[in-house]
Motif scaffolding. Structure first.
Motif, PDB file in Angstrom:
ATOM      1  N   GLY A 386       0.795  -1.222   0.000  1.00  0.00           N
ATOM      2  CA  GLY A 386       0.000   0.000   0.000  1.00  0.00           C
ATOM      3  C   GLY A 386       0.827   1.270   0.000  1.00  0.00           C
ATOM      4  O   GLY A 386       0.258   2.362   0.003  1.00  0.00           O
ATOM      5  N   PHE A 387       2.151   1.107  -0.035  1.00  0.00           N
ATOM      6  CA  PHE A 387       3.049   2.263  -0.035  1.00  0.00           C
ATOM      7  C   PHE A 387       4.049   2.086  -1.185  1.00  0.00           C
ATOM      8  O   PHE A 387       5.195   1.668  -0.976  1.00  0.00           O
ATOM      9  CB  PHE A 387       3.751   2.400   1.317  1.00  0.00           C
ATOM     10  CG  PHE A 387       2.781   2.668   2.441  1.00  0.00           C
ATOM     11  CD1 PHE A 387       2.538   3.968   2.871  1.00  0.00           C
ATOM     12  CD2 PHE A 387       2.080   1.628   3.035  1.00  0.00           C
ATOM     13  CE1 PHE A 387       1.616   4.211   3.881  1.00  0.00           C
ATOM     14  CE2 PHE A 387       1.159   1.865   4.046  1.00  0.00           C
ATOM     15  CZ  PHE A 387       0.926   3.168   4.466  1.00  0.00           C
ATOM     16  N   PRO A 388       3.591   2.393  -2.404  1.00  0.00           N
ATOM     17  CA  PRO A 388       4.418   2.127  -3.595  1.00  0.00           C
ATOM     18  C   PRO A 388       5.708   2.948  -3.600  1.00  0.00           C
ATOM     19  O   PRO A 388       5.762   4.065  -3.073  1.00  0.00           O
ATOM     20  CB  PRO A 388       3.504   2.553  -4.758  1.00  0.00           C
ATOM     21  CG  PRO A 388       2.129   2.644  -4.184  1.00  0.00           C
ATOM     22  CD  PRO A 388       2.304   3.003  -2.742  1.00  0.00           C
ATOM     23  N   ASN A 389       6.710   2.378  -4.233  1.00  0.00           N
ATOM     24  CA  ASN A 389       7.995   3.075  -4.436  1.00  0.00           C
ATOM     25  C   ASN A 389       8.546   3.647  -3.129  1.00  0.00           C
ATOM     26  O   ASN A 389       9.195   4.698  -3.122  1.00  0.00           O
ATOM     27  CB  ASN A 389       7.850   4.200  -5.467  1.00  0.00           C
ATOM     28  CG  ASN A 389       7.679   3.654  -6.870  1.00  0.00           C
ATOM     29  OD1 ASN A 389       7.440   2.462  -7.058  1.00  0.00           O
ATOM     30  ND2 ASN A 389       7.794   4.523  -7.862  1.00  0.00           N
ATOM     31  N   PHE A 390       8.274   2.935  -2.041  1.00  0.00           N
ATOM     32  CA  PHE A 390       8.723   3.376  -0.724  1.00  0.00           C
ATOM     33  C   PHE A 390       9.486   2.236  -0.056  1.00  0.00           C
ATOM     34  O   PHE A 390       8.993   1.102   0.027  1.00  0.00           O
ATOM     35  CB  PHE A 390       7.514   3.766   0.136  1.00  0.00           C
ATOM     36  CG  PHE A 390       7.854   4.054   1.584  1.00  0.00           C
ATOM     37  CD1 PHE A 390       8.653   5.134   1.920  1.00  0.00           C
ATOM     38  CD2 PHE A 390       7.360   3.245   2.602  1.00  0.00           C
ATOM     39  CE1 PHE A 390       8.967   5.404   3.249  1.00  0.00           C
ATOM     40  CE2 PHE A 390       7.663   3.498   3.928  1.00  0.00           C
ATOM     41  CZ  PHE A 390       8.470   4.587   4.251  1.00  0.00           C
ATOM     42  N   GLY A 391      10.695   2.527   0.385  1.00  0.00           N
ATOM     43  CA  GLY A 391      11.501   1.523   1.073  1.00  0.00           C
ATOM     44  C   GLY A 391      11.934   2.002   2.440  1.00  0.00           C
ATOM     45  O   GLY A 391      11.960   3.218   2.716  1.00  0.00           O
ATOM     46  N   ILE A 392      12.275   1.058   3.305  1.00  0.00           N
ATOM     47  CA  ILE A 392      12.723   1.374   4.663  1.00  0.00           C
ATOM     48  C   ILE A 392      14.056   0.685   4.913  1.00  0.00           C
ATOM     49  O   ILE A 392      14.186  -0.524   4.703  1.00  0.00           O
ATOM     50  CB  ILE A 392      11.715   0.893   5.728  1.00  0.00           C
ATOM     51  CG1 ILE A 392      10.312   1.443   5.457  1.00  0.00           C
ATOM     52  CG2 ILE A 392      12.172   1.293   7.124  1.00  0.00           C
ATOM     53  CD1 ILE A 392       9.246   0.866   6.384  1.00  0.00           C
ATOM     54  N   VAL A 393      15.032   1.455   5.325  1.00  0.00           N
ATOM     55  CA  VAL A 393      16.274   0.876   5.826  1.00  0.00           C
ATOM     56  C   VAL A 393      16.235   0.966   7.346  1.00  0.00           C
ATOM     57  O   VAL A 393      15.936   2.021   7.897  1.00  0.00           O
ATOM     58  CB  VAL A 393      17.508   1.614   5.283  1.00  0.00           C
ATOM     59  CG1 VAL A 393      18.791   0.955   5.799  1.00  0.00           C
ATOM     60  CG2 VAL A 393      17.503   1.627   3.760  1.00  0.00           C
TER      61      VAL A 393
END
Length: 532
Positions: A386-393
């Protein structure tokens, strides 16, 4: 009109942000990105935590970037100033600094489906004005050891002495000849207590729960060793690799359920208890030594803490604090006046990305999405449905309890480059959104594995949320973390946009090369024969 080159916004310039940005520069040659850092300097937790004695409990050569080995570490476990200097060196060496906007806080981000962009709200920390920027990609590199826990002790607003958290150390306040209370006894408290004991006239440390404490020899590297790191080919890399390998084997201490592993942890626990009994004052042993298994709470590697408890001006107590008075603290047994109270009570570990409001495709914030799933979760610790083109480090279940977080930061940064950034730049697709089923399956697997780990061993620790779910730790050795994130499983994602072709896995390219090379050789020989 969409820009010719996709844009990227990175939130935070601590170790995670530096790891990602450096890779973008030297691996992709990509420059169309901006890092927004709310503080006035880069460095994240190593800029914010400046209390006396602050340092790292991971070997310096491992607590560093694989692409920027440092042969000049002064000692095995470096302290804050040296680590911060190294981070600044990395930012300059790899051309990251021009991409960093300091003193700008990301307050919100909303996915705009009509344009396939993130609209990001940015607050200037000086003027407090908010403006917006758009980008096709957004990556959070927000650390978790940055926002201190709020003081929840009744009456703290009325206290008239000096009160501050260890992570927001008041360098303008002198502890000399003062009566000081230290609340907490985790890693930060263990590091600062020797300094406080030397400075203050009286120190009472309020222990909330016992901790397992291990010996921490910290030898300096000799000039000969530094020369070897600088001049002998691959020596520094071999030292780093062998250190990582030996530390990764300690993962077994955190696994329960088999006689062999239980015996290994019991042996390590006996070693820790023996050290504590040998080093600590005998009068405190009953409250110092835990009854829960080793590793259930984060282990402390002793920077001189136990020895400081021998000082005549130091008292350790497990009395529960019931409240503040205007002049000090009260417990069920007494009221004590203090000139200063130091809170070493931890951080808001469970509040990932707090207080940023990130809104995805369904109109829900990231925190609302996680409330629906009973706690923070992410596909392979990195992507959220549900959170496109979003990444978490450094997201949910990405914490290595026994190894270097910089290793896992780099691993996630590389995974985001392979899965999102490079394919978008190459035009393979415009948007990437992990499937809910893939996220759920991965999360259930992680949680099932975590049930066999020592963090569920009956102690109060920051790994578990209010529902008792472990949202922080990774469940396997870090080599497995690297392998899990080595290459994307494209079937786990919904992709949209003008697909050219998805990147092939290295092993697929190897198979094709192996299969096609003989054909190419035969064709070439046949062609030569025809010409001759």
């Amino acid at each position: 009109m969409a820009p010719t080159e996709p844009r990227l916004i990175i939130i935070g310039c601590g170790t995670a942000g530096i790891a990602l940005a450096s890779r973008l520069r030297f691996q992709l040659g990509y420059k169309n990105f901006t890092i927004y850092e709310r503080e006035s300097h880069i460095g994240g937790t190593w800029y914010l935590n400046t209390y006396p004695g602050v340092g790292c409990d991971v070997d310096s050569h491992l607590y560093s970037f694989s692409f920027n080995l440092n042969p000049n570490w002064s000692r095995k476990f470096a302290e804050q100033d040296e680590i911060l200097e190294y981070l600044n060196n990395t930012v300059d060496k790899f051309g990251v600094r021009p991409h960093v906007q300091l003193g700008i806080e990301v307050v919100a981000a909303t996915w705009i489906s009509e344009k396939n962009v993130w609209r990001v709200g940015l607050r200037d920390m000086t003027t407090k004005k908010v403006h917006h920027q758009e980008a096709e990609m957004l990556v959070s590199c927000v650390g978790t050891i940055s926002i201190p826990k709020d003081c929840d002790i009744p009456g703290h607003e009325d206290y008239q002495g000096s009160i501050f958290h260890s992570a927001r150390w008041n360098h303008n306040y002198s502890l000399k000849d003062k009566r000081v209370a230290v609340i907490g006894n985790g890693c930060s408290a263990a590091q600062l207590m020797p300094h406080v004991a030397r400075e203050a006239a009286q120190v009472i440390q309020f222990q909330r729960s016992p901790q397992w404490i291990n010996e921490r020899p910290n030898p300096a590297f000799s000039e000969l060793q530094k020369w070897c790191f600088r001049n002998i080919p691959f020596y520094a890399r071999w030292y780093r690799f062998s250190t990582w390998l030996s530390i990764d084997a300690l993962h077994n201490l955190y696994v329960t359920g088999t006689d062999v592993l239980d015996r290994k942890r019991a042996a390590a626990q006996v070693e820790a208890e023996s050290y504590m009994r040998k080093t600590a004052p005998k009068k405190y042993l009953d409250i110092l030594i835990p009854t829960f298994p080793l590793g259930c709470k984060r282990r402390i590697f002793d920077p001189g803490y136990l020895q400081s408890l021998h000082e005549p001006n130091v008292e350790l107590t497990n009395e529960r604090i019931t409240g503040f008075t205007k002049a000090g603290l009260t417990t069920p047994k007494r009221s004590v006046d203090f000139d200063a109270v130091i809170l070493s009570s931890g951080f808001k570990i469970q509040e990932f990305l707090s207080p940023i409001e990130i809104i995805g495709t369904e109109g829900k914030t990231l925190n609302e999405h996680w409330e629906d799933t009973r706690g923070a979760q992410a596909y392979r610790a990195t992507f959220v449905h549900g959170f496109p083109n979003f990444g978490i480090v450094f997201g949910p279940n990405a914490f290595p309890a026994h190894n270097s977080v910089i290793f896992t930061n780099e691993t996630q940064a590389e995974f985001i480059v392979k899965t999102l950034i490079k394919p978008v730049l190459d035009g393979s697709f415009e948007t990437l959104n992990v499937k809910q089923a893939a996220e759920n399956y991965n999360t259930m697997h992680v949680q099932e594995k975590l049930k066999t780990m020592v963090w569920s061993g009956g102690c109060a620790n920051w790994n578990l949320n209010e529902a008792g779910r472990n949202t922080t730790n990774y469940h396997d050795p870090t080599w497995k973390f690297w392998w899990d994130l080595y290459w994307p499983v494209w079937e786990d994602f919904n992709l949209s946009g003008s697909k050219i072709s998805l990147p092939l896995a290295p092993w697929t390219r190897l198979v094709l090369w192996t299969a096609l090379t003989p054909v190419a050789v035969v064709s070439m020989v046949h062609g030569l024969r025809t010409l001759l």
